[in-house]
Design a protein around this motif. Structure first.
Motif, PDB file in Angstrom:
ATOM      1  N   THR A 297      12.210  -5.262 -12.702  1.00  0.00           N
ATOM      2  CA  THR A 297      11.216  -4.614 -11.845  1.00  0.00           C
ATOM      3  C   THR A 297      11.830  -4.147 -10.530  1.00  0.00           C
ATOM      4  O   THR A 297      11.631  -2.996 -10.096  1.00  0.00           O
ATOM      5  CB  THR A 297      10.054  -5.580 -11.568  1.00  0.00           C
ATOM      6  N   VAL A 298      12.564  -5.023  -9.865  1.00  0.00           N
ATOM      7  CA  VAL A 298      13.151  -4.658  -8.563  1.00  0.00           C
ATOM      8  C   VAL A 298      14.175  -3.539  -8.694  1.00  0.00           C
ATOM      9  O   VAL A 298      14.119  -2.551  -7.941  1.00  0.00           O
ATOM     10  CB  VAL A 298      13.748  -5.912  -7.904  1.00  0.00           C
ATOM     11  N   PRO A 299      15.156  -3.604  -9.634  1.00  0.00           N
ATOM     12  CA  PRO A 299      16.057  -2.447  -9.782  1.00  0.00           C
ATOM     13  C   PRO A 299      15.336  -1.165 -10.155  1.00  0.00           C
ATOM     14  O   PRO A 299      15.743  -0.066  -9.728  1.00  0.00           O
ATOM     15  CB  PRO A 299      17.022  -2.893 -10.896  1.00  0.00           C
ATOM     16  N   ILE A 301      12.293  -0.251  -9.214  1.00  0.00           N
ATOM     17  CA  ILE A 301      11.636   0.299  -8.022  1.00  0.00           C
ATOM     18  C   ILE A 301      12.654   0.860  -7.037  1.00  0.00           C
ATOM     19  O   ILE A 301      12.435   1.908  -6.427  1.00  0.00           O
ATOM     20  CB  ILE A 301      10.775  -0.790  -7.365  1.00  0.00           C
ATOM     21  N   LEU A 302      13.772   0.192  -6.880  1.00  0.00           N
ATOM     22  CA  LEU A 302      14.736   0.581  -5.844  1.00  0.00           C
ATOM     23  C   LEU A 302      15.630   1.744  -6.259  1.00  0.00           C
ATOM     24  O   LEU A 302      15.983   2.580  -5.419  1.00  0.00           O
ATOM     25  CB  LEU A 302      15.610  -0.618  -5.467  1.00  0.00           C
ATOM     26  N   PHE A 303      15.997   1.845  -7.531  1.00  0.00           N
ATOM     27  CA  PHE A 303      17.026   2.803  -7.927  1.00  0.00           C
ATOM     28  C   PHE A 303      16.515   3.877  -8.889  1.00  0.00           C
ATOM     29  O   PHE A 303      16.918   5.035  -8.791  1.00  0.00           O
ATOM     30  CB  PHE A 303      18.204   2.064  -8.589  1.00  0.00           C
ATOM     31  N   PRO A 306      12.938   6.239  -7.341  1.00  0.00           N
ATOM     32  CA  PRO A 306      13.233   7.302  -6.368  1.00  0.00           C
ATOM     33  C   PRO A 306      13.950   8.491  -6.986  1.00  0.00           C
ATOM     34  O   PRO A 306      13.635   9.656  -6.675  1.00  0.00           O
ATOM     35  CB  PRO A 306      14.114   6.587  -5.332  1.00  0.00           C
TER      36      PRO A 306
END
Length: 327
Positions: A297-299, A301-303, A306
């Motif tokens: 989930t975090v990768p 959203i971050l990479f 975008p």
């Protein structure tokens, strides 16, 4: 950057020298990993043979007449002298260190001495080196915070480095043994159904598992040797449990002891254990797969999002901008 340091060196020369040394060490490690250690069982058979001879000498000859099968080099002899003078090997922690060395697969007599030597010497060497670089050569002269944090961090890292190396080696060894244990038990079931004894079955499994899992083959081979030489067979099995502190190994040892005591069928018990361990391995794999969406989930959203927004909304944003500017 061109500030002169002692011995006529500049900071650029010092960084270049450190980079060269690091590259040499990396190349040496890659060469040893790819060219030298091709056969995982090379040297292990010799160690097992030495272990067999040592056990035979312990049962046949007196303790005073035992001969050490390992020749000590000059560096190891120096480590022995330093450790003996400082009386580091006489503490109560020596037995725990010896047990950790056995769990890591380092059964040489000098393993504990080398560990204790680096446990004492490594923080001193790192402390002297860092103090010279930080306060003598003024590498972090413009950063007071780094001047205070780097020495303390380096010394703490050097102090815990031997423990981290041993713990990492133990973890890798236990993971390899846990993964290969169901297959080894299947081979033991076949050997038991063929009428082989426990000693012969362990020897056969050692030969078959030498390439796929040298760690498990090493432990089973040593257990087979101890079963043949120790007066109490239960002690040999308990030694395996001490060297490999895994719940699955304890279950196997308990089953083998009960089989020898009560005469229960060995093949049936091992078949049940093999199926159970294989199911546990499958459940752990499914558990890791189930945690994958939450981990990603975090990768995502971050990479990934975008970039996706730029690709999808970028052309529309450019077209809207051109329309507004042209008007």
């Amino acid at each position: 950057m061109n500030t002169l340091l002692p011995f006529g060196l500049t900071l650029i020369d010092l960084v270049t020298l450190l980079a060269g040394v690091t590259a040499f060490v990396v190349l040496l490690a890659v060469w040893q990993a790819t060219l030298v250690a091709r056969d995982p069982m090379k040297g292990r058979l010799k160690q097992l043979h030495d272990r067999r001879e040592a056990l035979r000498a312990g049962l046949v000859t007196e303790p005073k007449r035992r001969a050490s099968p390992i020749r000590k080099t000059q560096s190891v002899t120096l480590m022995h002298k330093v450790v003996s003078k400082l009386k580091l090997a006489q503490s109560t922690q020596t037995q725990k260190v010896t047990k950790k060395m056995m769990q890591a697969g380092w059964r040489q007599k000098d393993a504990v001495v080398i560990y204790l030597f680096f446990k004492m010497i490594l923080p001193m060497l790192i402390a002297v080196t860092v103090l010279i670089l930080v306060y003598g050569l003024k590498i972090f002269a413009s950063k007071p915070l780094m001047e205070s944090l780097v020495p303390v961090s380096a010394i703490l890292l050097a102090f815990f480095a031997p423990d981290l190396v041993v713990k990492n080696q133990i973890q890798k060894r236990m993971d390899s043994i846990r993964k290969a244990l169901p297959d080894a038990l299947d081979l033991m079931v076949i050997c038991a159904e063929a009428g082989l004894t426990l000693d012969t079955a362990l020897n056969r499994v050692t030969e078959e598992m030498g390439k796929s899992s040298p760690e498990l083959a090493d432990e089973f081979g040593l257990t087979s040797i101890e079963l043949g030489f120790l007066p109490d067979r239960r002690q040999a099995l308990n030694n395996l449990s001490d060297r490999v502190p895994l719940p699955s190994i304890r279950g196997v040892i308990t089953t083998l002891i009960q089989t020898e005591r009560y005469g229960t069928p060995l093949a049936t018990s091992l078949r049940v254990l093999s199926a159970e361990f294989r199911n546990d391995r499958m459940m752990k794999a499914e558990e890791k797969a189930a945690r994958l969406p939450a981990t990603m989930t975090v990768p995502l959203i971050l990479f990934i999002l975008p970039t996706l927004f730029v690709v999808l909304l970028g052309p529309a944003a450019c077209q809207i901008s051109d329309e507004l500017i042209n008007r």
